[in-house]
Write a protein that holds these residues in place. Structure first.
Motif, PDB file in Angstrom:
ATOM      1  N   THR A 181       0.831  -1.219   0.000  1.00 12.49           N
ATOM      2  CA  THR A 181       0.000   0.000   0.000  1.00 12.49           C
ATOM      3  C   THR A 181       0.860   1.261   0.000  1.00 12.49           C
ATOM      4  O   THR A 181       0.517   2.238  -0.675  1.00 12.49           O
ATOM      5  CB  THR A 181      -0.961   0.021   1.209  1.00 12.49           C
ATOM      6  N   LEU A 182       1.974   1.254   0.707  1.00 19.10           N
ATOM      7  CA  LEU A 182       2.872   2.410   0.703  1.00 19.10           C
ATOM      8  C   LEU A 182       3.403   2.690  -0.699  1.00 19.10           C
ATOM      9  O   LEU A 182       3.445   3.842  -1.142  1.00 19.10           O
ATOM     10  CB  LEU A 182       4.033   2.202   1.668  1.00 19.10           C
ATOM     11  N   ILE A 183       3.808   1.631  -1.391  1.00 18.99           N
ATOM     12  CA  ILE A 183       4.332   1.807  -2.745  1.00 18.99           C
ATOM     13  C   ILE A 183       3.226   2.246  -3.688  1.00 18.99           C
ATOM     14  O   ILE A 183       3.438   3.099  -4.561  1.00 18.99           O
ATOM     15  CB  ILE A 183       5.058   0.526  -3.220  1.00 18.99           C
ATOM     16  N   GLN A 184       2.024   1.708  -3.528  1.00 20.64           N
ATOM     17  CA  GLN A 184       0.892   2.138  -4.363  1.00 20.64           C
ATOM     18  C   GLN A 184       0.604   3.625  -4.148  1.00 20.64           C
ATOM     19  O   GLN A 184       0.359   4.359  -5.105  1.00 20.64           O
ATOM     20  CB  GLN A 184      -0.355   1.316  -4.042  1.00 20.64           C
ATOM     21  N   GLU A 185       0.653   4.081  -2.902  1.00 19.49           N
ATOM     22  CA  GLU A 185       0.436   5.502  -2.606  1.00 19.49           C
ATOM     23  C   GLU A 185       1.521   6.368  -3.238  1.00 19.49           C
ATOM     24  O   GLU A 185       1.237   7.435  -3.799  1.00 19.49           O
ATOM     25  CB  GLU A 185       0.407   5.741  -1.094  1.00 19.49           C
ATOM     26  N   ALA A 186       2.765   5.905  -3.149  1.00 16.27           N
ATOM     27  CA  ALA A 186       3.871   6.669  -3.725  1.00 16.27           C
ATOM     28  C   ALA A 186       3.743   6.772  -5.238  1.00 16.27           C
ATOM     29  O   ALA A 186       3.953   7.837  -5.824  1.00 16.27           O
ATOM     30  CB  ALA A 186       5.204   6.024  -3.347  1.00 16.27           C
ATOM     31  N   VAL A 187       3.347   5.671  -5.878  1.00 14.25           N
ATOM     32  CA  VAL A 187       3.169   5.666  -7.332  1.00 14.25           C
ATOM     33  C   VAL A 187       1.990   6.553  -7.716  1.00 14.25           C
ATOM     34  O   VAL A 187       2.033   7.280  -8.715  1.00 14.25           O
ATOM     35  CB  VAL A 187       3.006   4.221  -7.859  1.00 14.25           C
ATOM     36  N   ALA A 188       0.930   6.540  -6.914  1.00 11.24           N
ATOM     37  CA  ALA A 188      -0.249   7.368  -7.205  1.00 11.24           C
ATOM     38  C   ALA A 188       0.074   8.859  -7.107  1.00 11.24           C
ATOM     39  O   ALA A 188      -0.533   9.671  -7.819  1.00 11.24           O
ATOM     40  CB  ALA A 188      -1.377   7.015  -6.248  1.00 11.24           C
ATOM     41  N   THR A 189       1.045   9.216  -6.270  1.00  7.84           N
ATOM     42  CA  THR A 189       1.413  10.635  -6.138  1.00  7.84           C
ATOM     43  C   THR A 189       2.497  11.044  -7.115  1.00  7.84           C
ATOM     44  O   THR A 189       2.965  12.182  -7.060  1.00  7.84           O
ATOM     45  CB  THR A 189       1.865  10.954  -4.701  1.00  7.84           C
ATOM     46  N   GLY A 190       2.921  10.121  -7.990  1.00  6.47           N
ATOM     47  CA  GLY A 190       3.850  10.492  -9.055  1.00  6.47           C
ATOM     48  C   GLY A 190       5.237   9.886  -8.964  1.00  6.47           C
ATOM     49  O   GLY A 190       6.071  10.140  -9.829  1.00  6.47           O
ATOM     50  N   ALA A 191       5.516   9.105  -7.967  1.00  6.92           N
ATOM     51  CA  ALA A 191       6.845   8.482  -7.859  1.00  6.92           C
ATOM     52  C   ALA A 191       6.934   7.279  -8.784  1.00  6.92           C
ATOM     53  O   ALA A 191       5.919   6.666  -9.137  1.00  6.92           O
ATOM     54  CB  ALA A 191       7.109   8.049  -6.425  1.00  6.92           C
ATOM     55  N   ARG A 192       8.156   6.954  -9.176  1.00  5.37           N
ATOM     56  CA  ARG A 192       8.362   5.737  -9.974  1.00  5.37           C
ATOM     57  C   ARG A 192       8.396   4.540  -9.025  1.00  5.37           C
ATOM     58  O   ARG A 192       8.912   4.630  -7.914  1.00  5.37           O
ATOM     59  CB  ARG A 192       9.659   5.838 -10.752  1.00  5.37           C
ATOM     60  N   GLU A 193       7.861   3.432  -9.502  1.00 11.97           N
ATOM     61  CA  GLU A 193       7.796   2.233  -8.667  1.00 11.97           C
ATOM     62  C   GLU A 193       9.194   1.748  -8.303  1.00 11.97           C
ATOM     63  O   GLU A 193       9.454   1.334  -7.161  1.00 11.97           O
ATOM     64  CB  GLU A 193       7.020   1.124  -9.391  1.00 11.97           C
ATOM     65  N   ALA A 194      10.114   1.780  -9.241  1.00 12.87           N
ATOM     66  CA  ALA A 194      11.484   1.317  -8.990  1.00 12.87           C
ATOM     67  C   ALA A 194      12.137   2.153  -7.896  1.00 12.87           C
ATOM     68  O   ALA A 194      12.816   1.618  -7.007  1.00 12.87           O
ATOM     69  CB  ALA A 194      12.300   1.369 -10.274  1.00 12.87           C
ATOM     70  N   ALA A 195      11.919   3.473  -7.937  1.00 10.53           N
ATOM     71  CA  ALA A 195      12.517   4.350  -6.919  1.00 10.53           C
ATOM     72  C   ALA A 195      11.894   4.097  -5.551  1.00 10.53           C
ATOM     73  O   ALA A 195      12.599   4.103  -4.531  1.00 10.53           O
ATOM     74  CB  ALA A 195      12.337   5.808  -7.321  1.00 10.53           C
ATOM     75  N   ALA A 196      10.573   3.871  -5.515  1.00 13.38           N
ATOM     76  CA  ALA A 196       9.904   3.594  -4.242  1.00 13.38           C
ATOM     77  C   ALA A 196      10.395   2.271  -3.647  1.00 13.38           C
ATOM     78  O   ALA A 196      10.627   2.168  -2.434  1.00 13.38           O
ATOM     79  CB  ALA A 196       8.396   3.562  -4.444  1.00 13.38           C
ATOM     80  N   CYS A 197      10.560   1.271  -4.500  1.00 11.24           N
ATOM     81  CA  CYS A 197      11.063  -0.024  -4.022  1.00 11.24           C
ATOM     82  C   CYS A 197      12.483   0.119  -3.496  1.00 11.24           C
ATOM     83  O   CYS A 197      12.822  -0.431  -2.441  1.00 11.24           O
ATOM     84  CB  CYS A 197      11.028  -1.052  -5.154  1.00 11.24           C
ATOM     85  N   LYS A 198      13.304   0.858  -4.227  1.00 18.06           N
ATOM     86  CA  LYS A 198      14.693   1.047  -3.813  1.00 18.06           C
ATOM     87  C   LYS A 198      14.761   1.758  -2.464  1.00 18.06           C
ATOM     88  O   LYS A 198      15.597   1.438  -1.621  1.00 18.06           O
ATOM     89  CB  LYS A 198      15.435   1.845  -4.877  1.00 18.06           C
ATOM     90  N   GLU A 199      13.873   2.721  -2.255  1.00 17.71           N
ATOM     91  CA  GLU A 199      13.839   3.461  -0.994  1.00 17.71           C
ATOM     92  C   GLU A 199      13.521   2.541   0.183  1.00 17.71           C
ATOM     93  O   GLU A 199      14.020   2.723   1.286  1.00 17.71           O
ATOM     94  CB  GLU A 199      12.800   4.584  -1.091  1.00 17.71           C
ATOM     95  N   LEU A 200      12.696   1.529  -0.049  1.00 18.41           N
ATOM     96  CA  LEU A 200      12.331   0.578   1.010  1.00 18.41           C
ATOM     97  C   LEU A 200      13.277  -0.618   1.072  1.00 18.41           C
ATOM     98  O   LEU A 200      13.109  -1.505   1.914  1.00 18.41           O
ATOM     99  CB  LEU A 200      10.897   0.092   0.798  1.00 18.41           C
ATOM    100  N   GLY A 201      14.237  -0.679   0.148  1.00 18.75           N
ATOM    101  CA  GLY A 201      15.194  -1.782   0.157  1.00 18.75           C
ATOM    102  C   GLY A 201      14.657  -3.051  -0.463  1.00 18.75           C
ATOM    103  O   GLY A 201      15.069  -4.148  -0.087  1.00 18.75           O
TER     104      GLY A 201
END
Length: 151
Positions: free
Chosen positions: A12-32
């Motif tokens: 859900t955190l990654i889905q929220e980040a992608v919905a606000t305009g972040a790239r999925e790869a960058a969000a995943c990398k941020e969470l490790g």
């Protein structure tokens, strides 16, 4: 291992980040995480990790109970009581006998709580390291007495 609730929260955190305009790869990398892990979690629906509860077949080359008992009998023979498996296995090989590898001998000894000092000599004792450390001037003196011939 990550619990099912944590997996769902990460999804859900990654889905929220992608919905606000972040790239999925960058969000995943941020969470490790890798994107592949995220994809696998989505496919499983965020369910619990199945590895701890998986039933795995026994290896085809696993020693039987009779073979383990044979190894124990060999280890307990009077001539082998003070020898390590690294000496017992080659001695048996010289006689043309092969029951198990050296590592299997060690594994069986460990399983049956026989992995301890086996020799007639004394057990090794822990000794403090004898190092010389200077904490001030003129505490440790060293010299070199190398004989050099004049050239």
């Amino acid at each position: 291992m990550i619990s099912a609730s944590d997996r769902k929260e990460v999804i859900t955190l990654i889905q929220e980040a992608v919905a606000t305009g972040a790239r999925e790869a960058a969000a995943c990398k941020e969470l490790g995480l890798t994107q592949r892990t995220l994809q696998r979690w989505r496919k499983q629906g965020g369910s619990e990790d199945g590895r701890p509860h998986a039933t795995r077949p026994a290896p085809a080359n696993k020693l039987s109970e009779a073979e383990e008992q044979q190894v124990l009998n060999i280890l307990q023979k009077p001539q082998n009581r003070s020898l390590p498996p690294s000496q017992i296995v080659p001695a048996l090989a010289d006689e043309g006998i092969y029951i198990a590898s050296e590592s299997s001998f060690y594994r069986i000894m460990h399983k049956h709580n026989q992995q301890h000092h086996r020799g007639r000599s004394k057990k090794r004792t822990a000794r403090p390291l004898t190092s010389h450390a200077a904490t001030g001037p003129n505490e440790v003196w060293m010299w070199d007495i190398t004989w050099r011939t004049p050239s």
